[in-house]
Design a protein around this motif. Structure first.
Motif, PDB file in Angstrom:
ATOM      1  N   HIS A   1      97.112  32.267   7.337  1.00 43.06           N
ATOM      2  CA  HIS A   1      96.821  33.117   8.486  1.00 43.06           C
ATOM      3  C   HIS A   1      95.336  33.392   8.621  1.00 43.06           C
ATOM      4  O   HIS A   1      94.882  33.850   9.661  1.00 43.06           O
ATOM      5  CB  HIS A   1      97.585  34.440   8.367  1.00 43.06           C
ATOM      6  CG  HIS A   1      99.065  34.239   8.358  1.00 43.06           C
ATOM      7  ND1 HIS A   1      99.781  33.989   9.506  1.00 43.06           N
ATOM      8  CD2 HIS A   1      99.961  34.221   7.359  1.00 43.06           C
ATOM      9  CE1 HIS A   1     101.054  33.846   9.213  1.00 43.06           C
ATOM     10  NE2 HIS A   1     101.187  33.977   7.902  1.00 43.06           N
ATOM     11  N   SER A   2      94.584  33.151   7.568  1.00 45.08           N
ATOM     12  CA  SER A   2      93.143  33.369   7.602  1.00 45.08           C
ATOM     13  C   SER A   2      92.487  32.448   6.576  1.00 45.08           C
ATOM     14  O   SER A   2      93.156  31.739   5.840  1.00 45.08           O
ATOM     15  CB  SER A   2      92.813  34.827   7.287  1.00 45.08           C
ATOM     16  OG  SER A   2      93.060  35.094   5.924  1.00 45.08           O
ATOM     17  N   ASN A   3      91.184  32.508   6.536  1.00 44.29           N
ATOM     18  CA  ASN A   3      90.431  31.701   5.573  1.00 44.29           C
ATOM     19  C   ASN A   3      90.219  32.427   4.251  1.00 44.29           C
ATOM     20  O   ASN A   3      89.529  31.927   3.376  1.00 44.29           O
ATOM     21  CB  ASN A   3      89.068  31.328   6.155  1.00 44.29           C
ATOM     22  CG  ASN A   3      89.185  30.286   7.231  1.00 44.29           C
ATOM     23  OD1 ASN A   3      90.201  29.620   7.345  1.00 44.29           O
ATOM     24  ND2 ASN A   3      88.142  30.154   8.037  1.00 44.29           N
ATOM     25  N   ALA A   4      90.803  33.611   4.101  1.00 45.41           N
ATOM     26  CA  ALA A   4      90.550  34.426   2.904  1.00 45.41           C
ATOM     27  C   ALA A   4      90.933  33.703   1.621  1.00 45.41           C
ATOM     28  O   ALA A   4      90.179  33.732   0.636  1.00 45.41           O
ATOM     29  CB  ALA A   4      91.293  35.749   3.007  1.00 45.41           C
ATOM     30  N   ASP A   5      92.099  33.035   1.599  1.00 41.95           N
ATOM     31  CA  ASP A   5      92.518  32.322   0.384  1.00 41.95           C
ATOM     32  C   ASP A   5      91.562  31.183   0.044  1.00 41.95           C
ATOM     33  O   ASP A   5      91.226  30.965  -1.119  1.00 41.95           O
ATOM     34  CB  ASP A   5      93.938  31.771   0.544  1.00 41.95           C
ATOM     35  CG  ASP A   5      94.988  32.862   0.516  1.00 41.95           C
ATOM     36  OD1 ASP A   5      94.710  33.934  -0.063  1.00 41.95           O
ATOM     37  OD2 ASP A   5      96.077  32.637   1.062  1.00 41.95           O
ATOM     38  N   VAL A   6      91.134  30.458   1.061  1.00 45.62           N
ATOM     39  CA  VAL A   6      90.205  29.345   0.843  1.00 45.62           C
ATOM     40  C   VAL A   6      88.868  29.878   0.333  1.00 45.62           C
ATOM     41  O   VAL A   6      88.299  29.342  -0.629  1.00 45.62           O
ATOM     42  CB  VAL A   6      90.013  28.533   2.138  1.00 45.62           C
ATOM     43  CG1 VAL A   6      88.963  27.459   1.970  1.00 45.62           C
ATOM     44  CG2 VAL A   6      91.336  27.931   2.588  1.00 45.62           C
TER      45      VAL A   6
END
Length: 143
Positions: A41-46
């Protein structure tokens, strides 16, 4: 959330559905839905992964092999999934017995891969030491 797990369950059931003829008329739709549900859902994990990678492979460790970096990150995230850390993790007894032996520093790779000249071939697998491959991580199957 509860809705997300119900949505995943719904599309999993649709993907496994079979009509009287054994066909699934919704197979393509279900695959698209499941693929969409797997997107972040977002780039936070990446971004978090890149942060951890930069922490592990710092300026002081700039010659670290890609395979070593991947192994460290795999262990780090595996321990995190188990809600534990390296200080409280207990190694299995069979792993403890291998420490300091040649067996601890070798792994098997499937015979379909090209063999380096230093390999020892058997009928179904080829045994290599960790030095035989530097960054060919995707071809390695650790057994």
């Amino acid at each position: 959330p509860v809705h997300a797990s119900n949505t995943l369950k719904l599309w999993s059931e649709v993907a496994n559905y079979r009509d009287a003829t054994g066909e699934n008329p919704y197979h393509d739709l279900a695959e698209i839905a499941l693929a969409a549900l797997s997107l972040p859902h977002s780039n936070a994990d990446v971004e978090r992964t890149f942060s951890n990678m930069n922490f592990v492979k710092s300026k002081l460790r700039n010659k670290m092999k890609l395979s070593t970096l991947k192994a460290i990150l795999t262990i780090k995230y595996g321990l995190k999934r188990q809600n534990t850390c390296c200080a409280s993790y207990e190694l299995p007894s069979d792993i403890l017995r291998k420490i300091g032996t040649v067996e601890a520093y070798s792994y098997k790779i499937s015979a379909r891969e090209p063999e380096p000249s230093t390999s020892h071939a058997s009928s179904s697998t080829v045994v290599h030491t960790a030095d035989d491959y530097e960054e060919d991580w995707d071809a390695i199957t650790i057994e």
